[in-house]
Design an enzyme around this catalytic site. Structure first.
Site, short mmCIF file in Angstrom:
data_model
loop_
_atom_site.label_atom_id
_atom_site.label_comp_id
_atom_site.label_asym_id
_atom_site.label_seq_id
_atom_site.Cartn_x
_atom_site.Cartn_y
_atom_site.Cartn_z
N PHE A 51 0.88 -1.25 0.08
CA PHE A 51 0.13 0.32 -0.42
C PHE A 51 1.26 1.32 -0.01
CE2 PHE A 51 -4.44 -1.29 2.11
CZ PHE A 51 -4.85 -2.15 0.25
N ARG A 52 2.17 1.43 1.35
CA ARG A 52 2.31 2.59 1.13
C ARG A 52 3.96 2.73 0.67
NH1 ARG A 52 -0.42 1.23 5.50
NH2 ARG A 52 -2.26 2.20 5.03
N GLN A 117 -0.48 -8.87 8.77
CA GLN A 117 -1.18 -8.82 7.97
C GLN A 117 -1.78 -9.05 6.68
OE1 GLN A 117 0.07 -4.06 9.29
NE2 GLN A 117 1.70 -5.31 9.57
N HIS A 135 -6.27 -9.75 9.97
CA HIS A 135 -6.68 -8.74 8.84
C HIS A 135 -7.89 -9.78 7.66
CE1 HIS A 135 -3.85 -4.80 9.16
NE2 HIS A 135 -4.89 -5.25 10.18
P1 NAD Z 1 2.53 -0.84 4.03
O1 NAD Z 1 2.08 -0.87 2.75
O2 NAD Z 1 1.69 0.01 4.30
O3 NAD Z 1 3.86 -0.96 4.30
C1 NAD Z 1 5.05 -2.17 3.11
C2 NAD Z 1 6.34 -1.78 3.36
O4 NAD Z 1 7.07 -2.88 3.38
C3 NAD Z 1 6.87 -0.70 3.32
O5 NAD Z 1 7.51 1.24 3.95
C4 NAD Z 1 7.43 -1.00 1.85
O6 NAD Z 1 8.78 0.34 2.42
C5 NAD Z 1 7.98 -1.93 3.12
N1 NAD Z 1 8.42 -2.99 1.32
C6 NAD Z 1 8.40 -3.14 0.28
N2 NAD Z 1 8.87 -4.16 -0.38
C7 NAD Z 1 9.35 -4.72 0.35
C8 NAD Z 1 10.10 -5.74 0.24
N3 NAD Z 1 10.81 -5.89 -0.62
N4 NAD Z 1 11.18 -5.97 1.08
C9 NAD Z 1 11.24 -5.35 2.21
N5 NAD Z 1 10.51 -4.00 2.74
C10 NAD Z 1 9.68 -4.08 1.89
O7 NAD Z 1 2.16 -2.35 4.52
P2 NAD Z 1 1.64 -3.07 6.30
O8 NAD Z 1 2.34 -2.01 6.89
O9 NAD Z 1 1.27 -3.97 5.54
O10 NAD Z 1 -0.11 -2.49 5.90
C11 NAD Z 1 -0.77 -2.43 4.65
C12 NAD Z 1 -2.06 -2.55 5.30
O11 NAD Z 1 -2.31 -3.40 3.75
C13 NAD Z 1 -2.17 -4.37 6.22
O12 NAD Z 1 -3.50 -4.75 6.58
C14 NAD Z 1 -1.93 -5.25 4.71
O13 NAD Z 1 -3.18 -6.61 5.65
C15 NAD Z 1 -3.14 -5.13 3.83
N6 NAD Z 1 -2.53 -5.60 2.02
C16 NAD Z 1 -1.98 -6.30 2.28
C17 NAD Z 1 -1.15 -7.24 0.82
C18 NAD Z 1 -1.30 -8.90 1.09
O14 NAD Z 1 -2.05 -9.03 1.18
N7 NAD Z 1 -0.28 -9.00 0.33
C19 NAD Z 1 -1.10 -6.31 -0.41
C20 NAD Z 1 -1.32 -4.77 0.42
C21 NAD Z 1 -2.04 -4.53 1.17
#
Ligand code: NAD
Length: 265
Positions: A51-52, A117, A135
């Site tokens: 997401f971020r 999450q 989640h």
């Molecule tokens: P987030 O998107 O807020 O943050 C992800 C973090 O991971 C970022 O700070 C980024 O710099 C880092 N990142 C990205 N790629 C990386 C890598 N290869 N190695 C190390 N770090 C890396 O994610 P969040 O904190 O999990 O919060 C987002 C919410 O959205 C959660 O509730 C999650 O459940 C949900 N979400 C889930 C999925 C999934 O199930 N794969 C995908 C998107 C969002």
């Protein structure tokens, strides 16, 4: 800062260095009850955008708005077409070396539980057994009224037949994904996650911006924690060490060193 450099933080924490990586290894080797907590960043190398992060979904469209209760109930057409397609896109992906390294550490009894999450089930696909999904997940959906549970595909089938929102065959309530959206209540799994966090002497946080509450409070419940993440998080200075790198590259190195030091390879 390039990999290999390091600096001492305000609290003496180690960041982004071989030394920081070894600090995480030491913490894992000496811990008696280690728990891993993961976020969307652990799955980006499997092709699921976070997401971020630098290339996160957040930057392209308002995911908070799309995947929200407000859209689910206020704009069901948008939710059950675009929102459902974002969720569906996470279902056919494969685990990457980060998920596999975590599963290996669990199989070696170094990691006792994985709190995630994520809703993509990639930890389970990689072989992890004790996964606490705070989640929700994409295996089922359920009626918001009588709580009847259906396979996740039920929604897509109903939408294809023009039933938006999909209806419960028992009580005609709205059938929705078993995923925790913004403004939703936390599931029972969150209580289990809090218990695991409080029990743990070390928590390894991987790929989370630590900006989503209440998940972001979990590391603070552990005796200590370390972070692997591409970007800074608000909790970096409280961590024993921070490695700023790709989870799929860093975690296999850590797992290999931990298993060697524990005499398991
Ligand atoms: P987030 O998107 O807020 O943050 C992800 C973090 O991971 C970022 O700070 C980024 O710099 C880092 N990142 C990205 N790629 C990386 C890598 N290869 N190695 C190390 N770090 C890396 O994610 P969040 O904190 O999990 O919060 C987002 C919410 O959205 C959660 O509730 C999650 O459940 C949900 N979400 C889930 C999925 C999934 O199930 N794969 C995908 C998107 C969002």
């Amino acid at each position: 800062m390039a990999h290999g450099e390091w600096r001492e933080g305000l609290d003496g924490f180690k960041q982004n260095s071989d030394e920081a990586l070894d600090e995480l290894v030491d913490a894992l080797v000496s811990s008696e009850y280690c728990v891993v907590m993961t976020g969307a960043g652990v799955s980006t190398e499997s092709g699921i955008p976070d997401f971020r992060g630098p290339r996160g979904l957040w930057k392209n469209q308002d995911m908070v708005e799309l995947l929200s209760l407000e859209t689910l109930y206020g704009r069901p057409q948008l939710f059950y077409t675009e929102g459902l397609s974002v969720l569906n896109g996470m279902r056919d992906k494969e685990p990457n070396p980060a998920h596999k390294a975590i599963a290996t550490l669990e199989a070696a009894h170094v990691v006792k539980a994985v709190i995630t999450q994520n809703i993509d089930a990639l930890h389970q696909k990689a072989g992890a057994k004790r996964v606490i999904e705070i989640h929700g997940h994409l295996r089922t959906c359920s009626c918001d009224t009588c709580k009847a549970v259906y396979p996740f595909e039920y929604m897509a089938d109903e939408v294809r037949d023009g039933s938006i929102p999909p209806r419960c065959i028992i009580c005609n309530g709205t059938v929705r994904p078993d995923v925790v959206f913004f403004d939703d209540q936390m599931p029972d799994a969150f209580r289990e996650a809090m218990e695991e966090a409080s029990k743990s002497d070390f928590m390894l946080v991987v790929g989370s911006s630590l900006s989503v509450a209440p998940a972001a409070y979990l590391p603070g419940m552990a005796c200590s924690f370390g972070i692997i993440n591409l970007e800074p998080t608000p909790y970096d200075e409280k961590a024993v060490a921070v490695v700023r790198g790709k989870a799929g590259e860093v975690l296999p190195k850590i797992a290999e060193k931990v298993l060697r030091l524990r005499g398991m390879t």
